[in-house]
Design a protein around this motif. Structure first.
Motif, PDB file in Angstrom:
ATOM      1  N   GLY A  74      12.527  21.289  28.482  1.00 21.54           N
ATOM      2  CA  GLY A  74      12.946  21.445  27.183  1.00 21.54           C
ATOM      3  C   GLY A  74      12.717  22.844  26.529  1.00 21.54           C
ATOM      4  O   GLY A  74      13.288  23.815  27.061  1.00 21.54           O
ATOM      5  N   GLY A  75      12.061  23.056  25.746  1.00 23.70           N
ATOM      6  CA  GLY A  75      11.971  24.306  24.978  1.00 23.70           C
ATOM      7  C   GLY A  75      10.997  24.473  23.688  1.00 23.70           C
ATOM      8  O   GLY A  75      10.388  23.115  23.421  1.00 23.70           O
ATOM      9  N   PRO A  76      10.886  25.412  22.782  1.00 26.15           N
ATOM     10  CA  PRO A  76      10.130  25.177  21.491  1.00 26.15           C
ATOM     11  C   PRO A  76      10.894  23.928  20.802  1.00 26.15           C
ATOM     12  O   PRO A  76      12.129  23.533  20.928  1.00 26.15           O
ATOM     13  N   LYS A  77      10.005  23.495  19.690  1.00 24.57           N
ATOM     14  CA  LYS A  77      10.288  22.633  18.681  1.00 24.57           C
ATOM     15  C   LYS A  77      11.601  23.011  18.090  1.00 24.57           C
ATOM     16  O   LYS A  77      11.558  24.111  17.732  1.00 24.57           O
ATOM     17  N   THR A  78      12.447  22.002  17.872  1.00 23.24           N
ATOM     18  CA  THR A  78      13.810  22.343  17.139  1.00 23.24           C
ATOM     19  C   THR A  78      13.537  21.711  15.572  1.00 23.24           C
ATOM     20  O   THR A  78      12.762  20.731  15.257  1.00 23.24           O
ATOM     21  N   GLU A  79      14.524  21.938  14.807  1.00 23.00           N
ATOM     22  CA  GLU A  79      14.718  21.254  13.484  1.00 23.00           C
ATOM     23  C   GLU A  79      14.989  19.533  13.592  1.00 23.00           C
ATOM     24  O   GLU A  79      14.729  19.013  12.852  1.00 23.00           O
ATOM     25  N   VAL A  80      15.193  19.306  14.908  1.00 22.36           N
ATOM     26  CA  VAL A  80      15.406  17.680  14.921  1.00 22.36           C
ATOM     27  C   VAL A  80      14.612  17.152  16.070  1.00 22.36           C
ATOM     28  O   VAL A  80      14.753  16.067  16.332  1.00 22.36           O
ATOM     29  N   SER A  81      13.618  17.830  16.553  1.00 18.40           N
ATOM     30  CA  SER A  81      12.823  17.338  17.647  1.00 18.40           C
ATOM     31  C   SER A  81      12.048  16.060  17.015  1.00 18.40           C
ATOM     32  O   SER A  81      12.012  14.960  17.715  1.00 18.40           O
ATOM     33  N   SER A  82      11.483  16.072  15.766  1.00 11.92           N
ATOM     34  CA  SER A  82      10.643  15.162  15.242  1.00 11.92           C
ATOM     35  C   SER A  82      11.554  13.785  15.198  1.00 11.92           C
ATOM     36  O   SER A  82      11.225  12.620  15.428  1.00 11.92           O
ATOM     37  N   ARG A  83      12.903  14.113  14.603  1.00 12.09           N
ATOM     38  CA  ARG A  83      13.824  12.936  14.339  1.00 12.09           C
ATOM     39  C   ARG A  83      14.236  12.261  15.896  1.00 12.09           C
ATOM     40  O   ARG A  83      14.314  11.047  15.632  1.00 12.09           O
ATOM     41  N   ILE A  84      14.517  12.921  16.863  1.00 12.23           N
ATOM     42  CA  ILE A  84      14.745  12.408  17.945  1.00 12.23           C
ATOM     43  C   ILE A  84      13.460  11.499  18.525  1.00 12.23           C
ATOM     44  O   ILE A  84      13.626  10.503  19.072  1.00 12.23           O
ATOM     45  N   GLU A  85      12.197  12.323  18.480  1.00 14.83           N
ATOM     46  CA  GLU A  85      11.264  11.537  18.831  1.00 14.83           C
ATOM     47  C   GLU A  85      11.006  10.077  18.102  1.00 14.83           C
ATOM     48  O   GLU A  85      10.079   9.041  18.621  1.00 14.83           O
ATOM     49  N   ALA A  86      11.185  10.244  16.758  1.00 10.53           N
ATOM     50  CA  ALA A  86      11.001   9.067  16.094  1.00 10.53           C
ATOM     51  C   ALA A  86      12.032   7.853  16.319  1.00 10.53           C
ATOM     52  O   ALA A  86      11.594   6.561  16.092  1.00 10.53           O
ATOM     53  N   ALA A  87      13.046   8.145  16.876  1.00 12.69           N
ATOM     54  CA  ALA A  87      14.043   7.146  17.215  1.00 12.69           C
ATOM     55  C   ALA A  87      13.585   6.142  18.150  1.00 12.69           C
ATOM     56  O   ALA A  87      12.998   6.812  19.293  1.00 12.69           O
ATOM     57  N   GLU A  88      14.010   5.132  17.918  1.00 16.21           N
ATOM     58  CA  GLU A  88      13.903   4.073  19.119  1.00 16.21           C
ATOM     59  C   GLU A  88      15.083   3.784  19.816  1.00 16.21           C
ATOM     60  O   GLU A  88      15.018   2.958  20.950  1.00 16.21           O
ATOM     61  N   ALA A  89      16.124   3.889  19.521  1.00 13.16           N
ATOM     62  CA  ALA A  89      17.413   4.116  20.263  1.00 13.16           C
ATOM     63  C   ALA A  89      18.343   4.845  19.792  1.00 13.16           C
ATOM     64  O   ALA A  89      18.394   5.454  18.510  1.00 13.16           O
ATOM     65  N   PHE A  90      19.501   5.195  20.612  1.00 13.84           N
ATOM     66  CA  PHE A  90      20.485   6.064  19.944  1.00 13.84           C
ATOM     67  C   PHE A  90      21.821   5.676  20.190  1.00 13.84           C
ATOM     68  O   PHE A  90      22.223   5.009  21.194  1.00 13.84           O
ATOM     69  N   VAL A  91      22.950   6.036  19.514  1.00 16.72           N
ATOM     70  CA  VAL A  91      24.205   5.862  19.769  1.00 16.72           C
ATOM     71  C   VAL A  91      25.037   7.141  19.652  1.00 16.72           C
ATOM     72  O   VAL A  91      24.597   8.007  18.596  1.00 16.72           O
ATOM     73  N   ILE A  92      25.525   7.804  20.582  1.00 15.21           N
ATOM     74  CA  ILE A  92      26.202   8.909  20.710  1.00 15.21           C
ATOM     75  C   ILE A  92      27.668   8.609  20.740  1.00 15.21           C
ATOM     76  O   ILE A  92      28.229   8.271  21.343  1.00 15.21           O
TER      77      ILE A  92
END
Length: 204
Positions: A74-92
């Motif tokens: 990865g890398g340093p935290k981004t503006e969406v890191s916390s949002r991705i971490e909080a998600a339990e599932a994804f639709v791309i």
């Protein structure tokens, strides 16, 4: 692309009363993109489940740091890191560009690591032939991040031919029904993997 036996899932069955957070990623950043129309269609169907909270991550509206700052894992935290971490599932939701998926999506994936791990993802791809090459390329990348790509990913051939006068994506009940079934599978995996992460965290 190999074919698989279709198993029936009843989309209306709620597997858990707990609210799940599903992040829907809109991957195209091009001018004149039709990704938002398809993403809106997806989001509307995700929201049918009363136990789901949707977080729309539009890659055209976020900025990631310079790739010079990336390092393995990865890398340093981004503006969406916390949002991705909080998600339990994804639709791309992704187009197919040159037999694969866009660089904007690869950058989002590469800039995060632990945030993705042991979570389910469904892919909705589109293109002249349905975006299936993008789906297959993503499967390998997401597996490397310990994600579970569900079996029922969705390819949309030439979706620009099924836009209505208001430029909304209106594919008809056959395609919409396939998405409902896929979302039911995603919901099941989200319930199972969330329980597994809580009860038996993978040793770091």
């Amino acid at each position: 692309m190999s074919t698989t036996t279709e198993h029936h899932i009843t989309p209306s069955v709620e597997l858990s009363a707990a609210t799940k957070r599903v992040a829907v990623v809109s991957s195209s950043v091009r001018n004149g993109r039709m990704g938002p129309a398809i993403t809106d269609w997806v989001v509307d169907l995700v929201k049918v489940n009363q136990n789901v909270e949707v977080d729309l991550i539009d890659l055209a509206e976020i900025s990631l740091p310079s790739d010079r700052e990336l390092y393995p894992g990865g890398g340093p935290k981004t503006e969406v890191s916390s949002r991705i971490e909080a998600a339990e599932a994804f639709v791309i939701v992704t187009p197919e560009y040159n037999h694969s998926y866009p660089a904007s999506l690869k950058r989002l994936i590469d800039w995060h690591y632990n945030e993705w791990m042991f979570k389910p993802v469904m892919i909705v791809a589109y293109g002249v032939q349905g975006g299936y090459a993008a789906i297959e390329h993503l499967r390998g990348v997401l597996a490397e991040l310990n994600m579970v790509t569900i079996q029922r990913c969705l390819g949309l051939p030439a979706p620009w031919n099924t836009m209505d006068e208001a430029e909304r994506y209106e594919p008809g009940e056959s395609v919409t029904g396939r998405l409902r079934i896929a979302l039911a599978e995603l919901d099941w995996w989200a319930s199972m993997l969330t329980q597994a992460r809580d009860r038996s965290p993978f040793p770091s």
